[in-house]
Design an enzyme around this catalytic site. Structure first.
Site, short mmCIF file in Angstrom:
data_model
loop_
_atom_site.label_atom_id
_atom_site.label_comp_id
_atom_site.label_asym_id
_atom_site.label_seq_id
_atom_site.Cartn_x
_atom_site.Cartn_y
_atom_site.Cartn_z
N LYS A 155 0.80 -1.22 0.00
CA LYS A 155 0.00 0.00 0.00
C LYS A 155 0.84 1.27 0.00
CE LYS A 155 -3.96 -2.00 -0.24
NZ LYS A 155 -4.90 -1.80 -1.36
C1 LIG Z 1 -2.91 -7.61 3.71
C2 LIG Z 1 -3.48 -7.28 2.38
N1 LIG Z 1 -3.41 -8.19 1.40
C3 LIG Z 1 -3.94 -7.96 0.19
C4 LIG Z 1 -4.58 -6.79 -0.11
C5 LIG Z 1 -5.18 -6.62 -1.47
O1 LIG Z 1 -4.61 -5.62 -2.25
P1 LIG Z 1 -5.49 -4.76 -3.22
O2 LIG Z 1 -6.32 -3.83 -2.38
O3 LIG Z 1 -4.51 -4.00 -4.06
O4 LIG Z 1 -6.34 -5.68 -4.01
C6 LIG Z 1 -4.68 -5.82 0.88
C7 LIG Z 1 -5.43 -4.60 0.63
O5 LIG Z 1 -5.92 -3.91 1.50
C8 LIG Z 1 -4.11 -6.05 2.16
O6 LIG Z 1 -4.19 -5.15 3.15
#
Ligand SMILES: Cc1ncc(COP(=O)(O)O)c(C=O)c1O
Length: 345
Positions: free
Chosen positions: A45
């Protein structure tokens, strides 16, 4: 001088690929994990936080003392809080009450104001973290709402960075990309870039049992009957995010809390990679996908490991938590064989 930066934000991106040698050994392909925990905020993020905030600066929407508002399961909040400190903005975050205390403590340690909202209400409920964040942003002068679920810049951040990094790191040899989908930004942006380089690359999304993304991809309809509470944070949704480019994804697999938890701990024990809960989920998703889609030895798979396990010490890495979920000694997996704690008497 090399590897010297003006501030912590200079470390965002350019995360390593590490080959998995044991957990996926039944798959003949070469499988690499992209370790997003190597970002300074310890998750993928960071990429969207800096990308979206700097785009707002270029548009003149932010000046010193402005406020950045977002809804987050923790990781996005941590990244935004980090960027806000360096750039001199206030940070207000609305999180779900599913979020563990230590994640909330992380956010507060970085100076964020945190609102805790009920997880198991409809997305349009005024108490939901989406609605709370929207309201706070509307009521706070000189603020921006990151709105990661519906912000095209979320996709663009990964189109500009994650996708090109993977292409370069694999020297164009990648055949399969797999990632968990929350907002969908990571997978959508990376996939868009990679498919532009080679349209034959297969893109696999991993959804949570309890979420509607997989069934929506397959039918184009929202199946409300699929929605139920689940434990994995950060992936799966009870709404359709605008940051998820369904057309870029070839297939979804759905994983459950239990197998994802098991796999997270197995990766720590066998690969010495301590990932978050979705690290186990994406690996479990890959193993399930491999059951119906045989790989060849020439295939090169990249699985995105989104964050670090330090945020889950009282969750998947806690024997007590595992037992509370009924995940230990459930008669299906002999967890005690693997996770036995020796008591010194
Ligand atoms: C721990 C974790 N894994 C996977 C994701 C998924 O990523 P994306 O939001 O880009 O699909 C997030 C998103 O908040 C996350 O916090």
């Amino acid at each position: 001088m090399t590897n010297v930066h003006d501030n912590i934000l200079g470390l965002i991106g350019n995360t390593p690929l590490v080959k998995l040698n044991k957990v996926t050994k039944e798959i003949p392909a070469t499988v690499y994990a992209k370790l997003e925990s190597y970002n300074p905020g310890h998750s993928t993020k960071d990429r969207i936080a800096i990308h979206i905030i700097e785009a707002a600066e270029r548009k003149g929407l932010l000046k010193p003392g402005s406020t950045v508002v977002e809804t987050t399961s923790g990781n996005t909040g941590f990244s935004i809080a980090m960027v806000c400190i360096i750039k001199g903005y206030k940070c207000i975050l609305a999180v779900s009450d599913k979020t563990k205390q230590e994640k909330i403590a992380y956010l507060k340690a970085l100076g964020a104001t945190v609102y805790i909202c009920p997880a198991n209400v409809a997305a349009d409920d005024p108490k939901s973290y989406y609605e709370v964040a929207k309201r706070v942003a509307a009521e706070t002068p000189n603020s921006i709402y990151i709105n990661q679920y519906f912000n095209e810049l979320n996709i663009d951040a990964h189109y500009q960075t994650t996708g090109p990094e993977i292409w370069k790191q694999t020297e164009g040899k990648i055949t399969h990309l797999i990632a968990c989908t929350g907002t969908g930004g990571t997978l959508s942006g990376s996939a868009k870039f990679l498919k532009e380089q080679n349209p034959n690359i297969k893109v696999i999304g991993v959804d949570a049992s309890g979420s509607i993304l997989k069934s929506f991809h397959e039918t184009g309809e929202i199946h409300k009957e699929d929605i139920h509470p689940y434990q994995i944070e950060g992936m799966g949704k009870n709404l359709i995010p605008g940051a998820l480019l369904f057309d870029e994804i070839d297939e979804f697999v759905r994983v459950n809390d239990e197998m994802s938890a098991y796999r997270t701990r197995e990766i720590a024990l066998k690969e010495a990679i301590m990932g978050g809960y979705t690290t186990g989920a994406v690996t479990q998703g890959l193993l399930q996908y491999a059951n119906s889609h045989p790989f060849s030895k020439d295939d090169v798979v990249v699985a995105i490991f989104p964050d670090h396990g330090s945020r889950y010490i009282t969750k998947v890495y806690s024997d007590t938590w595992m037992a509370e979920q009924g995940f230990i000694n459930n008669g299906v997996h002999n967890y005690n064989e693997i996770y036995k704690t020796e008591l010194i008497k």
